[in-house]
Design an enzyme around this catalytic site. Structure first.
Site, mmCIF file in Angstrom:
data_model
loop_
_atom_site.group_PDB
_atom_site.id
_atom_site.type_symbol
_atom_site.label_atom_id
_atom_site.label_comp_id
_atom_site.label_asym_id
_atom_site.label_seq_id
_atom_site.Cartn_x
_atom_site.Cartn_y
_atom_site.Cartn_z
ATOM 1 N N HIS A 76 0.813 -1.222 0.000
ATOM 2 C CA HIS A 76 0.000 0.000 0.000
ATOM 3 C C HIS A 76 0.842 1.267 0.000
ATOM 4 O O HIS A 76 0.365 2.322 -0.399
ATOM 5 C CB HIS A 76 -0.815 0.090 1.299
ATOM 6 C CG HIS A 76 -1.917 -0.900 1.418
ATOM 7 N ND1 HIS A 76 -2.694 -1.266 0.359
ATOM 8 C CD2 HIS A 76 -2.399 -1.580 2.490
ATOM 9 C CE1 HIS A 76 -3.595 -2.126 0.775
ATOM 10 N NE2 HIS A 76 -3.439 -2.348 2.059
ATOM 11 N N HIS A 126 -8.460 4.699 3.517
ATOM 12 C CA HIS A 126 -7.690 3.529 3.080
ATOM 13 C C HIS A 126 -6.191 3.846 3.210
ATOM 14 O O HIS A 126 -5.745 4.920 2.795
ATOM 15 C CB HIS A 126 -8.035 3.180 1.628
ATOM 16 C CG HIS A 126 -7.495 1.850 1.198
ATOM 17 N ND1 HIS A 126 -6.165 1.671 0.900
ATOM 18 C CD2 HIS A 126 -8.075 0.648 1.067
ATOM 19 C CE1 HIS A 126 -5.965 0.402 0.582
ATOM 20 N NE2 HIS A 126 -7.117 -0.244 0.677
ATOM 21 N N GLU A 128 -3.620 3.043 1.585
ATOM 22 C CA GLU A 128 -2.929 3.452 0.351
ATOM 23 C C GLU A 128 -3.154 4.941 0.090
ATOM 24 O O GLU A 128 -2.211 5.668 -0.271
ATOM 25 C CB GLU A 128 -3.436 2.632 -0.842
ATOM 26 C CG GLU A 128 -2.756 3.038 -2.141
ATOM 27 C CD GLU A 128 -3.474 2.539 -3.376
ATOM 28 O OE1 GLU A 128 -3.839 1.352 -3.424
ATOM 29 O OE2 GLU A 128 -3.670 3.353 -4.298
ATOM 30 N N SER A 222 -10.665 -6.536 3.401
ATOM 31 C CA SER A 222 -10.034 -6.233 2.113
ATOM 32 C C SER A 222 -11.011 -5.471 1.226
ATOM 33 O O SER A 222 -12.049 -6.010 0.829
ATOM 34 C CB SER A 222 -9.601 -7.541 1.441
ATOM 35 O OG SER A 222 -9.557 -7.398 0.043
#
Ligand code: F3S
Length: 284
Positions: A76, A126, A128, A222
């Site tokens: 990520h 998130h 990332e 996920s």
């Protein structure tokens, strides 16, 4: 009776590479070994790594307490401040950031230098996206839905660059970009959605439209697996989201003539094969 397993199911290139790097460090790295967050959204793999001595750091505070060892950055990626922190503490750094994510980090820096405000299409919580944002300036915006566009604090005269979280849904990305374009900004759009995700989504959609039941395998947290599930469920009402074979109610696929199987980016091949074998045996 037909069982179709998606060719694109399971580990993508970036996750496979990151997991391999952790196993490599177990053999050759400077101990103790840490990963910044779980290396993938898969409890089984994380448990196996823990048994081999790899510890998961859950926050930057955890990181700040370290005195020695190796810190592995997962696929990520993380923001620039985290690299600086690891270096300042004199720790070994192993960067397993996916090269596709790295590319976005570079875009952030380049576009800011050009004087463009970067808009990231993605989920701001998130990891990332948190990492990507950490390479931009304080004007960076994160947008997840078309609805948010109306209240954005962007001047008409501003130059924008739009990028995407690598796992974002392509159709949603397109819709948001289209709405941005209608507002008349000077925009550069860089579609940074990763092909692995796109291909997995397209294949899952195609298979789900052809089968009577669809199984989507992946970790509960996920996000790319959840998206796969949503896509499949639109095409096939009998779509089941499972983490491992244990979650699969055998009754659910007993009376159907065809079953499709796909899996998120963090699902090991072993689990996909187990589910495949089980479903196939039940058929015979
Ligand atoms: Fe990288 Fe794409 Fe996987 S960005 S981590 S190869 S989903």
């Amino acid at each position: 009776m037909e069982v179709i397993v998606a060719k694109t199911a399971g580990f993508c290139f970036g996750v496979k590479r990151a997991v391999e790097q952790v196993y490599h460090q177990i053999e050759y790295g400077i101990k103790p070994i840490y990963t910044l967050g779980p290396i993938i959204h898969n409890e089984e793999v994380v448990r196996d790594l823990e048994e081999k001595g790899v510890q998961v750091l859950h926050s930057e505070d955890d990181l700040k307490k370290l005195k020695e060892g190796t810190v592995i950055i997962r696929s990520h990626g993380v923001g620039k401040s985290v690299y600086d922190q690891i270096k300042a503490q004199g720790l070994e750094l192993v960067d397993a950031t996916c090269p596709f994510v790295k590319k976005i980090h570079q875009i952030m820096q380049d576009q800011n230098k050009e004087g463009r405000r970067v808009v990231i299409i993605g989920d701001e919580n998130h990891p990332e996206v948190v990492g990507i944002k950490g390479w931009g300036d304080d004007k960076t915006l994160v947008v997840k839905s078309e609805k948010q566009l109306d209240g954005l604090p962007v001047e008409k005269s501003e130059k924008l660059c739009i990028v995407s979280q690598t796992t974002f849904n392509y159709n949603k990305f397109k819709d948001i970009v289209e709405k941005f374009s209608k507002k008349g900004y000077d925009i550069i759009t860089l579609n940074t959605i990763c092909n692995a995700t796109q291909e997995r989504q397209v294949e899952a959609e195609r298979i789900a439209s052809q089968v009577e039941a669809m199984i989507v395998i992946g970790g509960k947290s996920s996000s790319n697996t959840r998206k796969l599930y949503e896509i499949c469920q639109r095409e096939c009402k009998n779509t089941y989201y499972i983490q491992t074979l244990d979650d699969l109610d055998p009754e659910s696929v007993n009376s159907v003539r065809s079953v499709g199987i796909t899996a998120g980016a963090s699902t090991p091949k072993k689990i996909i094969e187990e589910v495949h074998t089980n479903v196939r045996i039940k058929r015979v």
